[in-house]
Design a protein around this motif. Structure first.
Motif, PDB file in Angstrom:
ATOM      1  N   UNK B 126       0.861  -1.178   0.000  1.00 16.92           N
ATOM      2  CA  UNK B 126       0.000   0.000   0.000  1.00 16.92           C
ATOM      3  C   UNK B 126       0.902   1.234   0.000  1.00 16.92           C
ATOM      4  N   UNK B 127       0.294   2.411   0.043  1.00 18.72           N
ATOM      5  CA  UNK B 127       1.068   3.647  -0.012  1.00 18.72           C
ATOM      6  C   UNK B 127       1.046   4.202  -1.430  1.00 18.72           C
ATOM      7  N   UNK B 128       1.597   5.410  -1.570  1.00 20.44           N
ATOM      8  CA  UNK B 128       1.485   6.127  -2.846  1.00 20.44           C
ATOM      9  C   UNK B 128       1.948   5.320  -4.050  1.00 20.44           C
ATOM     10  N   UNK B 129       3.095   4.675  -3.892  1.00 17.97           N
ATOM     11  CA  UNK B 129       3.666   3.967  -5.034  1.00 17.97           C
ATOM     12  C   UNK B 129       2.768   2.820  -5.481  1.00 17.97           C
ATOM     13  N   UNK B 130       2.195   2.122  -4.513  1.00 21.78           N
ATOM     14  CA  UNK B 130       1.358   0.956  -4.838  1.00 21.78           C
ATOM     15  C   UNK B 130      -0.058   1.346  -5.237  1.00 21.78           C
ATOM     16  N   UNK B 131      -0.589   2.391  -4.612  1.00 24.43           N
ATOM     17  CA  UNK B 131      -2.029   2.641  -4.739  1.00 24.43           C
ATOM     18  C   UNK B 131      -2.479   3.025  -6.144  1.00 24.43           C
ATOM     19  N   UNK B 132      -1.581   3.605  -6.938  1.00 27.56           N
ATOM     20  CA  UNK B 132      -1.941   3.865  -8.340  1.00 27.56           C
ATOM     21  C   UNK B 132      -2.262   2.553  -9.049  1.00 27.56           C
ATOM     22  N   UNK B 133      -1.440   1.553  -8.786  1.00 28.31           N
ATOM     23  CA  UNK B 133      -1.660   0.231  -9.390  1.00 28.31           C
ATOM     24  C   UNK B 133      -2.888  -0.438  -8.785  1.00 28.31           C
ATOM     25  N   UNK B 134      -3.007  -0.319  -7.458  1.00 26.88           N
ATOM     26  CA  UNK B 134      -4.138  -0.955  -6.777  1.00 26.88           C
ATOM     27  C   UNK B 134      -5.477  -0.423  -7.305  1.00 26.88           C
ATOM     28  N   UNK B 135      -5.548   0.917  -7.445  1.00 32.48           N
ATOM     29  CA  UNK B 135      -6.793   1.561  -7.890  1.00 32.48           C
ATOM     30  C   UNK B 135      -7.110   1.174  -9.337  1.00 32.48           C
ATOM     31  N   UNK B 136      -6.084   1.258 -10.166  1.00 35.53           N
ATOM     32  CA  UNK B 136      -6.239   0.944 -11.586  1.00 35.53           C
ATOM     33  C   UNK B 136      -6.804  -0.465 -11.763  1.00 35.53           C
ATOM     34  N   UNK B 137      -6.187  -1.407 -11.093  1.00 37.15           N
ATOM     35  CA  UNK B 137      -6.608  -2.805 -11.244  1.00 37.15           C
ATOM     36  C   UNK B 137      -7.976  -3.043 -10.603  1.00 37.15           C
ATOM     37  N   UNK B 138      -8.157  -2.518  -9.398  1.00 40.03           N
ATOM     38  CA  UNK B 138      -9.402  -2.780  -8.669  1.00 40.03           C
ATOM     39  C   UNK B 138     -10.620  -2.252  -9.428  1.00 40.03           C
ATOM     40  N   UNK B 139     -10.516  -1.030  -9.956  1.00 41.39           N
ATOM     41  CA  UNK B 139     -11.665  -0.408 -10.626  1.00 41.39           C
ATOM     42  C   UNK B 139     -12.067  -1.134 -11.914  1.00 41.39           C
ATOM     43  N   UNK B 140     -11.115  -1.860 -12.481  1.00 39.56           N
ATOM     44  CA  UNK B 140     -11.408  -2.561 -13.741  1.00 39.56           C
ATOM     45  C   UNK B 140     -11.848  -4.000 -13.513  1.00 39.56           C
ATOM     46  N   UNK B 141     -12.018  -4.379 -12.252  1.00 36.23           N
ATOM     47  CA  UNK B 141     -12.283  -5.784 -11.940  1.00 36.23           C
ATOM     48  C   UNK B 141     -13.758  -6.035 -11.657  1.00 36.23           C
ATOM     49  N   UNK B 142     -14.130  -7.308 -11.776  1.00 38.69           N
ATOM     50  CA  UNK B 142     -15.482  -7.670 -11.355  1.00 38.69           C
ATOM     51  C   UNK B 142     -15.435  -8.427 -10.029  1.00 38.69           C
TER      52      UNK B 142
END
Lengths: 372, 186
Positions: B126-142
């Motif tokens: 988590x944290x700034x570096x990870x959260x861009x990836x986390x958000x990107x992937x999570x929002x595109x998931x079912x």
């Protein structure tokens, strides 16, 4: 005798006293730490056995062999690559003094960067030593510097060109053992240590090797197992085992373009499966407050607790802190899980180590309970 | 006769409604073949591979997968979390990795593939570096499968709530085996 002569004499005596006290303090750093070989140790050698020119230098260091006499894998454990990371050193000392190999062979080097134990890092306010009550007596251990003592290697270059990659690092990294692999026989004192360790790996046909470290609680690579790509499945399997016991470790891969590190160069330059483990050590951190021996042993720092409360920490940090016993316990449990995962992967070459205390036992009883 | 027809009609309507409500609660079903890739190049992708193996789901794990690797794939699994060492191991920059993940998600959308995101690295991912990836992937998931330590601030739960994505929170990585197996009907 005139008055100003008396004043000058007194001043000289005071200066002499201060110099004597400071000098004695300084020289205590050259007194080797006492490591009492336990029942498992079958032979003690010097690292110079594997590379003669190290003999008689500040870099030479003891190598403890625990040979079960039964076939199996050979494991190497390094502590003290960075002497200011005491959990790595104390884990190696505990192994040397307490455990027994019942299958395969265990080789332990508690003070891989021996000369680094003879000084501390300037401007850090580090204590020179700390004490631990063992089963028999109060033991004193030196708290060293991150890198080799600068005196035998002085002066540092402005830029350190890592050999053989040519990678540029800041000049003081020339004394960092964990940037010096694979080393070279005609290199700097630190490169020669790295070279000797590579020769040991080669001559002893080491199968699995560990470099035990610590890092500041705020850095991203913390409570982690770092490995070369060839060790990732073993590490992932070990991580599953550890997680079942509520011990969380991050798995990190060794960058191919960051040269000189054990997990990269051991893996690239030998057939060994390399693993580096990191625990969280508040005395190395930039947020720390009072820097004394209790921070080494108890690992309690209110500022890190505040940081955790603010949500800025990537690890859990509570008022119990990160005591040395917990950090050593993590290293030991990590080692044992990796031994187990290695045995699953290469069943024909097992390594079995008896008497490794459990994480819970070492946290409850402390490190000293397992030292002679 | 007329009464019977009305009753049958009502019964059918009830059945449809009941089944609809069930479907609403049910997690998205996923199909094999499965491609696992990383978003952030953490080594959690290796652990995810083991997790799917334990769940008896066959996968192909390509941390640096490209859109062309989606040919013949029915489910894309993204293992989210940034690792500087991982990026170094892969020899790419953070920006290149973000671009790669975006292109994978776009290709998955075009191919109408189902996307599942796993976050199993806890606070370390988590944290700034990870959260861009986390958000990107999570929002595109079912479907999101998250180890609780990584959702202490409800980062993933909020995304799931806002985007109406099914989420499962588990205590440990090992606890994720069962939800994975269930998602694939195992």
């Amino acid at each position: 005798m005139e008055r100003h002569h008396i004043v000058a004499l007194c001043a000289l005596i005071v200066v002499g006293l201060v110099c004597t006290i400071a000098g004695r303090e300084f020289l205590t750093m050259y007194q080797p730490d006492e490591i009492l070989a336990g029942p498992g140790v079958t032979e003690v050698r010097l690292l110079s056995t594997y590379f003669g020119p190290l003999a008689g230098t500040a870099s030479d260091t003891k190598v403890y062999i625990m040979d079960s006499g039964k076939p199996g894998a050979t494991a190497l454990v390094l502590g003290g690559t960075h002497p200011n990371e005491p959990a790595g050193f104390m884990t190696a000392v505990l192994l040397t003094e307490h455990v027994v190999a019942s299958e395969g062979k265990l080789i332990v080097i508690p003070q891989a960067c021996n000369s680094g134990f003879s000084c501390t890092d300037p401007l850090e306010g580090y204590p020179q030593s700390y004490t631990i009550q063992s089963k028999s007596k109060l033991r004193t251990f030196r708290f060293g510097a991150r890198a080799s003592n600068p005196v035998p290697e002085w002066p540092d270059p402005l830029v350190f060109l890592q050999y053989p990659s040519g990678q540029q690092l800041s000049g003081n990294e020339v004394r960092n053992l964990n940037r010096s692999y694979p080393g070279r026989p005609e290199g700097t004192a630190t490169e020669r240590i790295a070279y000797a360790i590579m020769r040991l790996i080669e001559q002893e046909k080491v199968d699995i090797a560990f470099d035990l470290h610590e890092a500041a609680p705020e850095i991203p690579i913390i409570d982690a197992i770092v490995t070369h790509e060839k060790g990732k499945d073993i590490a992932a399997s070990a991580l599953f085992t550890l997680e079942m016991e509520n011990l969380q470790y991050a798995l990190e891969m060794s960058p191919v373009n960051f040269r000189g590190l054990s997990h990269r160069e051991w893996g690239d330059n030998s057939h060994v499966f390399p693993f580096l483990m990191e625990t969280s050590n508040p005395i190395q951190g930039r947020l720390r407050g009072k820097t004394g021996t209790s921070l080494i042993i108890q690992g309690v720092d209110e500022r890190y607790f505040e940081a955790a409360q603010l949500g800025t920490m990537r690890i859990t940090y509570d008022l119990a802190g990160e005591p040395l016993a917990r950090r050593v316990g993590r290293h030991l449990r990590g080692l044992n899980a990796l031994f187990g995962a290695y045995a699953e992967t290469v069943p024909e070459k097992r390594i079995v180590i008896e008497n490794i205390p459990s994480f819970e036992a070492i946290v409850r009883q402390g490190v000293g309970q397992y030292l002679n | 006769m007329k009464r019977s027809a009305i009753l049958i009609l009502l019964a059918c309507l009830m059945l449809v409604l009941f089944e609809g409500s069930l479907l609403g609660q049910e997690k998205a079903k996923f199909e094999q073949p499965v491609l696992i890739t990383s978003a952030g190049q953490s080594a959690d992708v290796t652990i995810a591979g083991m997790l799917f193996k334990k769940a008896n789901v066959q996968t192909k794990a390509l941390p640096l997968a490209k859109p062309a690797d989606l040919d013949g794939i029915k489910t894309l699994v993204i293992v989210a979390g940034f690792s500087s060492k991982g990026l170094g191991a892969a020899g790419i920059s953070r920006e290149q990795e973000l671009g790669r993940v975006q292109s994978m998600l776009q290709a998955a959308k075009e191919k109408k593939l189902k996307v599942m995101t796993l976050h199993i690295g806890g606070k370390a991912r988590r944290g700034n570096q990870s959260d861009d990836f986390n958000k990107l992937a999570a929002e595109a998931s079912s479907y999101l499968l998250v180890v609780k330590q990584g959702d202490e601030d409800q980062f993933f739960s909020k995304i799931a709530s806002e985007k109406k994505i099914t989420i499962d929170l588990v205590d440990k990585i090992a606890d994720a085996v069962q939800p994975v197996a269930k998602a694939f009907g195992k």
